[in-house]
Design a protein around this motif. Structure first.
Motif, PDB file in Angstrom:
ATOM      1  N   THR A 269     -17.926 -18.194  27.199  1.00 56.15           N
ATOM      2  CA  THR A 269     -16.764 -17.553  27.080  1.00 56.15           C
ATOM      3  C   THR A 269     -15.629 -18.422  27.633  1.00 56.15           C
ATOM      4  OG1 THR A 269     -17.310 -16.316  28.996  1.00 56.15           O
ATOM      5  CG2 THR A 269     -17.095 -14.914  26.951  1.00 56.15           C
ATOM      6  N   LEU A 270     -14.366 -18.351  26.936  1.00 51.92           N
ATOM      7  CA  LEU A 270     -13.559 -19.273  27.723  1.00 51.92           C
ATOM      8  C   LEU A 270     -12.925 -18.528  29.085  1.00 51.92           C
ATOM      9  CD1 LEU A 270     -11.094 -19.601  24.637  1.00 51.92           C
ATOM     10  CD2 LEU A 270     -12.912 -21.166  25.237  1.00 51.92           C
ATOM     11  N   THR A 271     -12.651 -19.663  29.923  1.00 49.17           N
ATOM     12  CA  THR A 271     -12.077 -19.144  31.243  1.00 49.17           C
ATOM     13  C   THR A 271     -10.630 -18.825  31.132  1.00 49.17           C
ATOM     14  OG1 THR A 271     -11.014 -21.152  31.556  1.00 49.17           O
ATOM     15  CG2 THR A 271     -13.432 -21.094  32.283  1.00 49.17           C
ATOM     16  N   GLU A 298      -7.830 -29.222  36.471  1.00 51.13           N
ATOM     17  CA  GLU A 298      -8.996 -29.630  37.450  1.00 51.13           C
ATOM     18  C   GLU A 298      -9.994 -30.564  36.538  1.00 51.13           C
ATOM     19  OE1 GLU A 298      -9.922 -30.416  40.402  1.00 51.13           O
ATOM     20  OE2 GLU A 298      -8.886 -29.361  41.828  1.00 51.13           O
ATOM     21  N   SER A 301     -12.441 -28.812  34.279  1.00 50.73           N
ATOM     22  CA  SER A 301     -11.920 -27.465  33.772  1.00 50.73           C
ATOM     23  C   SER A 301     -12.031 -27.259  32.493  1.00 50.73           C
ATOM     24  CB  SER A 301     -10.593 -27.317  34.074  1.00 50.73           C
ATOM     25  OG  SER A 301      -9.698 -28.325  33.785  1.00 50.73           O
ATOM     26  N   GLY A 302     -12.623 -27.810  31.627  1.00 49.03           N
ATOM     27  CA  GLY A 302     -12.442 -27.776  30.303  1.00 49.03           C
ATOM     28  C   GLY A 302     -11.506 -28.015  29.291  1.00 49.03           C
ATOM     29  N   LYS A 303     -10.765 -29.224  29.568  1.00 53.46           N
ATOM     30  CA  LYS A 303      -9.586 -29.414  28.692  1.00 53.46           C
ATOM     31  C   LYS A 303      -9.895 -29.753  27.332  1.00 53.46           C
ATOM     32  CE  LYS A 303      -8.356 -32.512  31.739  1.00 53.46           C
ATOM     33  NZ  LYS A 303      -8.930 -32.128  32.877  1.00 53.46           N
ATOM     34  N   THR A 304     -11.012 -30.387  27.202  1.00 56.37           N
ATOM     35  CA  THR A 304     -11.366 -31.149  25.693  1.00 56.37           C
ATOM     36  C   THR A 304     -11.294 -29.737  24.893  1.00 56.37           C
ATOM     37  OG1 THR A 304     -12.502 -32.480  26.848  1.00 56.37           O
ATOM     38  CG2 THR A 304     -12.951 -32.312  24.569  1.00 56.37           C
ATOM     39  N   LEU A 305     -12.034 -28.775  25.544  1.00 53.32           N
ATOM     40  CA  LEU A 305     -12.051 -27.602  24.589  1.00 53.32           C
ATOM     41  C   LEU A 305     -10.879 -27.054  24.034  1.00 53.32           C
ATOM     42  CD1 LEU A 305     -14.342 -25.724  23.246  1.00 53.32           C
ATOM     43  CD2 LEU A 305     -14.226 -24.225  25.234  1.00 53.32           C
ATOM     44  N   PRO A 462     -17.345 -21.043  34.827  1.00 52.34           N
ATOM     45  CA  PRO A 462     -18.550 -20.278  35.749  1.00 52.34           C
ATOM     46  C   PRO A 462     -19.712 -21.281  35.705  1.00 52.34           C
ATOM     47  CG  PRO A 462     -18.504 -18.992  33.859  1.00 52.34           C
ATOM     48  CD  PRO A 462     -17.351 -19.987  33.840  1.00 52.34           C
ATOM     49  N   ARG A 464     -20.252 -23.745  37.931  1.00 51.97           N
ATOM     50  CA  ARG A 464     -20.194 -24.986  38.528  1.00 51.97           C
ATOM     51  C   ARG A 464     -20.654 -24.833  39.993  1.00 51.97           C
ATOM     52  NH1 ARG A 464     -16.929 -27.830  35.182  1.00 51.97           N
ATOM     53  NH2 ARG A 464     -17.605 -27.515  33.299  1.00 51.97           N
ATOM     54  N   ASP A 594     -19.463 -36.985  30.898  1.00 52.72           N
ATOM     55  CA  ASP A 594     -20.301 -35.528  31.164  1.00 52.72           C
ATOM     56  C   ASP A 594     -21.593 -35.648  30.988  1.00 52.72           C
ATOM     57  OD1 ASP A 594     -19.888 -32.896  31.554  1.00 52.72           O
ATOM     58  OD2 ASP A 594     -19.641 -32.611  29.396  1.00 52.72           O
ATOM     59  N   ARG A 623     -21.980 -30.846  37.277  1.00 58.44           N
ATOM     60  CA  ARG A 623     -21.415 -30.301  36.150  1.00 58.44           C
ATOM     61  C   ARG A 623     -22.525 -29.474  35.437  1.00 58.44           C
ATOM     62  NH1 ARG A 623     -17.465 -32.863  32.557  1.00 58.44           N
ATOM     63  NH2 ARG A 623     -15.890 -32.746  34.064  1.00 58.44           N
TER      64      ARG A 623
HETATM   65  P1  ADP Z   1     -12.260 -31.859  31.580  1.00 56.57           P
HETATM   66  O1  ADP Z   1     -11.285 -30.794  31.766  1.00 56.57           O
HETATM   67  O2  ADP Z   1     -12.493 -32.463  32.789  1.00 56.57           O
HETATM   68  O3  ADP Z   1     -12.117 -32.583  30.359  1.00 56.57           O
HETATM   69  P2  ADP Z   1     -14.350 -31.120  30.107  1.00 56.57           P
HETATM   70  O4  ADP Z   1     -13.443 -30.728  28.954  1.00 56.57           O
HETATM   71  O5  ADP Z   1     -15.089 -32.425  30.088  1.00 56.57           O
HETATM   72  O6  ADP Z   1     -13.564 -31.014  31.404  1.00 56.57           O
HETATM   73  O7  ADP Z   1     -15.396 -30.005  30.149  1.00 56.57           O
HETATM   74  C1  ADP Z   1     -16.420 -30.050  31.127  1.00 56.57           C
HETATM   75  C2  ADP Z   1     -17.466 -29.253  30.570  1.00 56.57           C
HETATM   76  O8  ADP Z   1     -17.449 -27.870  30.749  1.00 56.57           O
HETATM   77  C3  ADP Z   1     -18.303 -29.713  29.259  1.00 56.57           C
HETATM   78  O9  ADP Z   1     -19.401 -29.917  29.340  1.00 56.57           O
HETATM   79  C4  ADP Z   1     -17.623 -28.374  28.524  1.00 56.57           C
HETATM   80  O10 ADP Z   1     -18.335 -28.337  27.261  1.00 56.57           O
HETATM   81  C5  ADP Z   1     -17.787 -27.184  29.406  1.00 56.57           C
HETATM   82  N1  ADP Z   1     -17.070 -26.070  29.598  1.00 56.57           N
HETATM   83  C6  ADP Z   1     -15.780 -26.058  28.821  1.00 56.57           C
HETATM   84  N2  ADP Z   1     -15.451 -24.703  28.881  1.00 56.57           N
HETATM   85  C7  ADP Z   1     -16.414 -24.281  29.272  1.00 56.57           C
HETATM   86  C8  ADP Z   1     -16.467 -22.601  29.535  1.00 56.57           C
HETATM   87  N3  ADP Z   1     -15.381 -21.840  29.273  1.00 56.57           N
HETATM   88  N4  ADP Z   1     -17.708 -22.249  30.068  1.00 56.57           N
HETATM   89  C9  ADP Z   1     -18.736 -23.185  30.127  1.00 56.57           C
HETATM   90  N5  ADP Z   1     -18.621 -24.383  30.222  1.00 56.57           N
HETATM   91  C10 ADP Z   1     -17.745 -24.775  29.472  1.00 56.57           C
END
Ligand code: ADP
Ligand code: MG
Length: 737
Positions: A269-271, A298, A301-305, A462, A464, A594, A623
């Protein structure tokens, strides 16, 4: 020379100072007009009122004394080039004559000015060296007899050996004596001056250079700081108005497209941060003018997503997207992780792919001719939905049918022209999303990044694991051994280890890496403490590890920016897959990489890295739910000033806190990137950290002018000042947004 008030801002300095002096000023500072000279502001003031007695100096505190020069001595330094100037002074304030030693590293200016018998005001921090008190590299100003009785503060200017403080003050007197107030028309609206409680222009010039009290000097400085912030914010506000008038294609997406399908397949799930940022971006994309948003989050923090979901919304609306990464390693990583995240939805163009799938391609400088052609065709035909790449995306060869969104990762490494090159690949301006993991306080963001909306993600997904950070003093052999033992422990558990070195080899640095300046130890009469070996390199570290028995059965790989890209990809792949247990690298792994199984990071000669960089680096570990350890190794003494930086990183994992200490520590030019372009520092008076409140007020004032009934146009003087101020440099700076 003249004393009648007739100078305007544009009066050439040679009519004031004579040709010879004017030439010297120009050589030293580049100034040719009265206005420029008057804008050479003091760094600080010294005041008779705060005088200390040599006999009663408090150790560790900043003091100001007036004293006579007794002896001057020049010594060569042992371990470094240059010389050390030792000046002994005495004052007559104590019960008996007391003396104090001062040292100046390479004190060319001091050597010229501080003649035996001269009297000066000195100020600096009192330190103890070999049982004696001393001042190291104090600031000073020579005093003549009359001045010794004058209680007014003495301005301390940025000076040079050829152009010492005293001379600048003399010139300032001449210039100020001839200032014609009409030659310096006020351009800040009266109402704004009143509201901000700052003096008018001419009064401010007088007070900043010849204050009656220190407080008056600083009040005048505030006027110029505000002026600068105000002009900057006016320019930004105008840009924003301009952007909002530009058209862009609204990318509404569809309820049942790729994005919806993707969200269903998401394994987590998305944060909250991701949801919120996602909504902000999604709403921007629907508007009819180009988005210009900074996604700050940070490390990890999952910016790519978040970016990927925005890209899918655009693809669902018939557009294409590009993701620009600063390095090849990072571009490869992005490509891989996007492919992985999308799964069958990212297999467009491949045999037997999902009918909803889009095509994801990678373009880097090292792509072979055939692959290149394939990728270019995919983009040009509109088939490719996501094109990931490095600078090569900017090439004229790359074209799109309908480029709707450009995502830039780690934007501070890209210049204006580069982003303009990308923008120009679309008929209507594309939406722009900039991602940065360097947390930037809001006021800084709005100053440094100009006209950007900001989305902030402070929460981490979560699971981490915490990262423990420790300083490792390399002078202790036991600690060195412990360091290697920790590496063995991790690899024995099947975990992986990063070893980061500042340099590639003795001669070669990573391309965009600038080592942090390591200050000399204070109080070292030329010696830098115990000898430390030359900075560690990837090459030497590879040799060292491979020669050690404990790593005989461990697969170790090297990674740096100068390797051919197949080798880079191969090394990264070996580490990613877990085949290689140790990756020895430069800062190329700083962003984006990563690998979930990596639990230990060893940073050698850590003092070569800045705070944000260290924080970024350690973000590579911990990670995958496994706790991480970051060891920052240094040869420096615990008391060394550069070690303070490492302690800051050791003490907290809050990137926002660290970013503030980082910004406080850096010079303004570094923050603004001016030192890289080699141009003058863009901001003269403003300090983006210290003046945060003032900048916020200036922004408010600027907005009320621009959004007011007649806009900036109703203040012709102000408009002209903004235009004059927005020169080429500044234009480039503003367009960073
Ligand atoms: P950054 O913000 O540093 O670019 P990334 O996008 O590389 O971070 O994401 C870091 C890791 O967290 C990746 O492996 C990604 O798949 C994972 N991730 C992203 N969003 C979530 C989420 N909501 N729950 C769990 N893992 C996540
Ligand atoms: Mg990233």
């Amino acid at each position: 020379m003249t004393a009648s008030p007739e100078f305007t801002s544009d009066t050439p300095l040679n009519t004031v100072l004579g040709a010879a002096s004017a030439r010297k000023v120009e050589t030293a500072f580049g100034y040719t007009t009265v206005g420029q000279m008057l804008s050479h502001f003091p760094r600080r003031y010294m005041e008779i009122g705060e005088l200390s007695k040599i006999s009663e100096l408090p150790v560790g505190e900043d003091v100001t004394i007036v004293a006579e020069v007794k002896t001057v001595n020049q010594r060569r330094m042992h371990s470094r080039s240059g010389f050390l100037l030792e000046v002994v002074v005495s004052d007559a304030l104590g019960p008996e004559q007391s003396t104090l030693r001062m040292t100046f590293f390479n004190g060319y200016e001091a050597k010229k000015e501080l003649q035996v018998g001269s009297t000066a005001m000195f100020s600096g921090k009192v330190t103890i060296y070999r049982n004696h008190m001393e001042l190291t590299h104090p600031e000073y100003s020579l005093l003549d007899t009359a001045e010794r009785a004058d209680p007014r503060p003495i301005p301390i200017y940025p000076a040079t050996a050829k152009f010492p403080n005293k001379k600048i003050r003399e010139i300032m007197e001449m210039v100020l004596a001839g200032v014609d107030p009409l030659g310096f028309p006020e351009f800040i609206p009266e109402s704004v001056l009143e509201k901000q409680r700052i003096p008018g222009r001419v009064v401010a010039y007088e007070n900043i250079h010849r204050p009656q009290t220190v407080a008056q000097g600083y009040a005048a400085r505030k006027r110029f700081a505000f002026e600068e912030a105000f002009l900057l914010q006016l320019a930004l506000a105008q840009r924003r108005v301009h952007r909002l008038q530009q058209p862009a294609i609204a990318r509404r997406g569809t309820g049942d497209g790729l994005l919806a399908a993707f969200d269903k397949t998401l394994p987590f799930t998305l944060t909250d941060g991701q949801v919120l940022a996602g909504m902000e971006i999604s709403e921007d994309l629907v508007r009819g003018h180009p988005m210009n948003r900074l996604l700050q989050g940070e490390v990890g923090s999952g910016k790519t997503l978040v970016a990927l979901r925005a890209m899918l919304q655009v693809i669902d609306s018939g557009g294409q997207t590009a993701l620009l990464a600063p390095t090849e390693v990072l571009a490869q990583q992005h490509h891989q992780s996007i492919k992985k995240l999308l799964g069958s939805l990212g297999t467009g163009g491949e045999l037997g792919s999902d009918p909803r799938a889009t095509r994801v391609d990678l373009l880097t400088g090292s792509a072979g001719a055939k692959e290149r052609k394939r990728v270019l065709l995919g983009a040009a035909s509109g088939e490719t939905g996501i094109l990931v790449g490095t600078h090569s995306l900017l090439s004229d060869m790359v074209s799109f049918v309908d480029l709707g969104l450009v995502v830039v990762d780690e934007q501070h490494r890209f210049g204006v022209e580069q982003r303009d090159a990308l923008r120009s690949k679309a008929d209507t301006p594309p939406h722009m999303l900039v991602m940065t993991a360097t947390p930037i306080p809001r006021t800084v963001a709005m100053t440094v990044f100009g006209d950007l909306e900001v989305s902030l993600m402070r929460t981490l997904p979560p699971g981490r694991a915490p990262i423990a950070t420790h300083l490792v003093p390399l002078q202790l052999p036991a600690m060195q051994q412990r360091l290697f033992a920790r590496m063995v422990e991790e690899t024995a558990k099947g975990h992986q280890v990063y070893v980061v070195c500042p340099r590639i080899s003795e001669k070669v640095l990573e391309d965009d890496y600038l080592p942090m300046p390591v200050e000399p130890m204070p109080n070292t009469a030329g010696d830098d403490g115990p000898a430390r070996p030359a900075t560690m390199t990837v090459e030497k570290m590879m040799e060292l590890l491979q020669s050690m028995d404990i790593f005989a059965n461990t697969e170790i790989r090297a990674l740096h920016g100068r390797m051919p890209s197949e080798e880079k990809a191969e090394a990264m792949q070996a580490f990613d897959s877990g085949r290689a247990s140790i990756l020895v690298s430069t800062t190329v792994i700083e962003v984006g990489v990563d690998v979930h199984n990596a639990t230990l990071m060893v940073i050698i000669d850590a003092e070569n890295f800045g705070i944000s960089q260290l924080h970024q680096l350690r973000g590579r570990i911990g990670r995958g739910g496994l706790p991480g350890t970051c060891l920052m190794a240094t040869w420096l003494d615990a008391e060394h000033p550069s070690v303070a930086r490492l302690r800051a990183v050791e003490s907290t994992t809050d990137g926002f806190l660290l970013a503030e200490s980082d910004l406080n520590e850096r010079r303004e030019g570094d923050i603004l990137g001016a030192n890289q372009s080699g141009s003058r520092s863009t901001l003269k008076v403003l300090r983006v950290m210290k003046d945060a409140k003032l900048i916020a007020r200036a922004r408010e004032a600027a907005e009320s002018v621009v959004d007011g009934e007649a806009g900036l146009g109703s203040y012709p003087g102000l408009q002209a000042a903004v235009e004059e101020w927005v020169d080429e440099d500044m234009q480039a700076f503003l367009e960073r947004g």
